[in-house]
Write an enzyme that holds these catalytic residues in place. Structure first.
Site, mmCIF file in Angstrom:
data_model
loop_
_atom_site.group_PDB
_atom_site.id
_atom_site.type_symbol
_atom_site.label_atom_id
_atom_site.label_comp_id
_atom_site.label_asym_id
_atom_site.label_seq_id
_atom_site.Cartn_x
_atom_site.Cartn_y
_atom_site.Cartn_z
ATOM 1 N N TYR A 21 -42.557 -66.034 -44.179
ATOM 2 C CA TYR A 21 -43.350 -65.694 -42.998
ATOM 3 C C TYR A 21 -44.807 -66.107 -43.135
ATOM 4 O O TYR A 21 -45.599 -65.868 -42.243
ATOM 5 C CB TYR A 21 -43.326 -64.172 -42.765
ATOM 6 C CG TYR A 21 -42.089 -63.676 -42.078
ATOM 7 C CD1 TYR A 21 -40.857 -64.215 -42.380
ATOM 8 C CD2 TYR A 21 -42.161 -62.656 -41.146
ATOM 9 C CE1 TYR A 21 -39.710 -63.741 -41.771
ATOM 10 C CE2 TYR A 21 -41.024 -62.180 -40.525
ATOM 11 C CZ TYR A 21 -39.801 -62.721 -40.849
ATOM 12 O OH TYR A 21 -38.676 -62.246 -40.246
ATOM 13 N N LYS A 63 -33.123 -60.694 -53.186
ATOM 14 C CA LYS A 63 -31.995 -61.624 -53.224
ATOM 15 C C LYS A 63 -32.160 -62.489 -54.472
ATOM 16 O O LYS A 63 -32.066 -63.717 -54.433
ATOM 17 C CB LYS A 63 -32.036 -62.430 -51.916
ATOM 18 C CG LYS A 63 -30.807 -63.196 -51.593
ATOM 19 C CD LYS A 63 -29.625 -62.362 -51.179
ATOM 20 C CE LYS A 63 -28.424 -63.269 -51.048
ATOM 21 N NZ LYS A 63 -27.140 -62.654 -51.261
ATOM 22 N N ASP A 103 -27.955 -58.083 -49.491
ATOM 23 C CA ASP A 103 -26.733 -57.989 -48.672
ATOM 24 C C ASP A 103 -25.959 -56.710 -48.973
ATOM 25 O O ASP A 103 -25.420 -56.052 -48.074
ATOM 26 C CB ASP A 103 -25.838 -59.228 -48.824
ATOM 27 C CG ASP A 103 -25.822 -59.788 -50.232
ATOM 28 O OD1 ASP A 103 -26.844 -59.688 -50.921
ATOM 29 O OD2 ASP A 103 -24.785 -60.320 -50.641
ATOM 30 N N ASP A 105 -37.556 -57.263 -42.731
ATOM 31 C CA ASP A 105 -37.542 -57.433 -41.283
ATOM 32 C C ASP A 105 -36.146 -57.110 -40.740
ATOM 33 O O ASP A 105 -35.963 -56.299 -39.835
ATOM 34 C CB ASP A 105 -37.923 -58.883 -40.956
ATOM 35 C CG ASP A 105 -38.247 -59.075 -39.492
ATOM 36 O OD1 ASP A 105 -38.232 -58.087 -38.735
ATOM 37 O OD2 ASP A 105 -38.520 -60.215 -39.092
#
Ligand code: NAP
Length: 417
Positions: A160, A227, A281, A305
């Protein structure tokens, strides 16, 4: 900054910072930005509710003195077409604690989102989203009451940060050449390229805020969401720096999940917060299957987000999900939904998101009794099925009320005690 166009309330006193802590007088000046679209409707309703809760909680001994600040369309009207006046930025810094409604992102003309600009200019590096359930609110979960988390999302880094190069542009060609020829990277020709910077500084200051929050609010654990199994040097590093920070700065008050099992046989010792990590996840899955295992989450920007909206959906959706963007001290609390332009000035939408952002704001300045009054009385109104249209369409036999009608009902409930 304050003057003819933007006035400082005469009777209030500004919040200050001493010894790294907020000093809040009994008559603090807090800022508010109405916002665009449905912003004025929900702001009007919420100002009445917050003021009443403060009055009731402190028998009139405390009172917020509101300073209206301008950003978005209302600012453009007052500041010669400027949607993002420097005066407002300076005022937000000077007043320290403010709340805002949603802002339109004008389309085209290379206009950056006002919200993104605001976060960057004020270095509001932590996006904080408390998500908990209020009884009576329609939810897709069988046990939504099990969800009670506060998510700290890093606000300034990751994909971002705006370092992106368009397919075919000279900049992209330069980077493509460097990556392929000098770094031996392989990827398809003409790929657009985005860069994902994640730094020790950015990661640690976010995790520091999350752990400090957990300590101050008697939370049991902080989960570093990442992640890192795939992106080792960005997401994985975020995780590692998080553990490092916890060890170096909060060694007395934290233990890792490994230590919990190795040293304490899985029984969490009094006064220790467990620091653990989960892959992003899996976290999405666990937030639905076993939400009680989570308390405070610290995440990178993109994961946070997605995750914050997904968790908000479990307890009633965006209409009531609160949020805040917080820097070292300066904090801007905000409704998390947009301007919903089709409902502008119809006095129709749910004020819940802004309302509970204000509750977080009251907690941030230490006025927890006033915050508590709203938190305990809100479900009593919802349980009577007095709700705005968005909840009404998910409930049977609901009484649909307007935004201001909902505020009236909640104020009456707070007054009754
Ligand atoms: P949106 O304004 O959030 O609205 C999307 C839908 O969400 C609405 O049509 C409505 O659904 C529901 N909704 C939103 N707020 C609600 C509320 N208070 N009560 C009940 N339902 C509510 O999203 P958008 O239409 O994509 O964006 C519109 C503008 O807002 C854009 O200019 C965007 O850039 C801006 N935006 C600003 C912020 C911010 O300032 N923080 C955040 C997001 C978007 P139904 O129609 O199904 O009832």
């Amino acid at each position: 900054m304050f003057g003819e166009r933007m006035k400082l309330p005469v009777n209030g006193t500004k919040i200050s910072v001493q010894n790294n802590k907020l000093v809040v007088p009994d008559n603090p000046i807090l800022g508010y930005i109405e916002g665009d679209g449905i912003g004025p409707d929900i702001t009007r309703a919420c100002l009445r509710i917050w003021d009443m809760a403060v009055k009731q909680a402190y028998n009139g001994k405390r009172k917020i003195h509101w300073a209206e600040l301008f950003m978005g369309e209302k600012a453009a009207g007052k500041f010669n077409g400027n949607y993002f006046p420097d005066e407002t930025i300076d005022a937000l810094k000077e007043i320290i604690v403010s709340i805002k409604g949603p802002l339109t992102t004008p389309v085209g003309g290379g206009f950056r989102s006002l919200n993104v600009s605001l976060r960057q200019v004020l270095d509001l590096y932590a996006c904080v989203r408390p998500v908990r359930y209020y009884s009576g609110v329609p939810s897709p979960m069988r046990h939504p009451e099990q969800v009670d988390i506060v998510l700290f999302r890093e606000n300034t880094e990751d994909v971002y940060s705006g370092i992106e190069y368009q397919s075919g542009s000279p900049e992209m060609r330069k980077i493509e050449k460097f990556l392929k020829e000098e770094m031996g990277a392989t990827f398809f020709d003409d790929a657009g390229i985005g860069i994902k910077p994640i730094s020790p500084f950015g990661s640690k200051r976010l995790v520091r805020k999350a752990i400090q929050y957990a300590i101050d609010n008697n939370r049991k654990n902080v989960t570093l969401v990442h992640k890192g199994n795939i992106m080792k040097f960005t997401e994985g590093a975020f995780r590692n720096w998080g553990y490092e920070l916890a060890r170096e700065e909060f060694g007395d008050s934290t233990i890792t999940e490994d230590e919990l099992w190795d040293k304490y046989d899985g029984k969490q010792p009094e006064g220790k917060i467990v620091i653990k990590d989960r892959i992003a996840d899996i976290t999405f899955q666990l937030m639905q299957l076993r939400p009680t295992e989570f308390d405070v989450l610290a995440t990178t920007n993109l994961n946070g987000d997605y995750l914050s909206d997904a968790i908000a959906a479990e307890v009633g959706g965006m209409g009531i999900a609160p949020g805040a963007n917080i820097g070292e001290h300066v904090a801007v609390f905000e409704a998390t939904h947009g301007t919903a332009p089709k409902y502008s000035n119809l006095d129709k939408v749910n004020p819940g998101s802004l309302l509970f952002s204000g509750v977080s704001m009251l907690e941030y300045i230490g006025w927890t009794e006033a915050a508590e009054l709203i938190k305990t009385n809100y479900p009593k109104v919802i349980e009577k099925k007095i709700v705005t249209y968005d909840f009404a369409r998910q409930m049977e036999n609901a009484t649909e009320v307007s935004t201001s009608g909902f505020a009236d009902a909640l104020i009456e409930q707070i007054e009754k005690g």
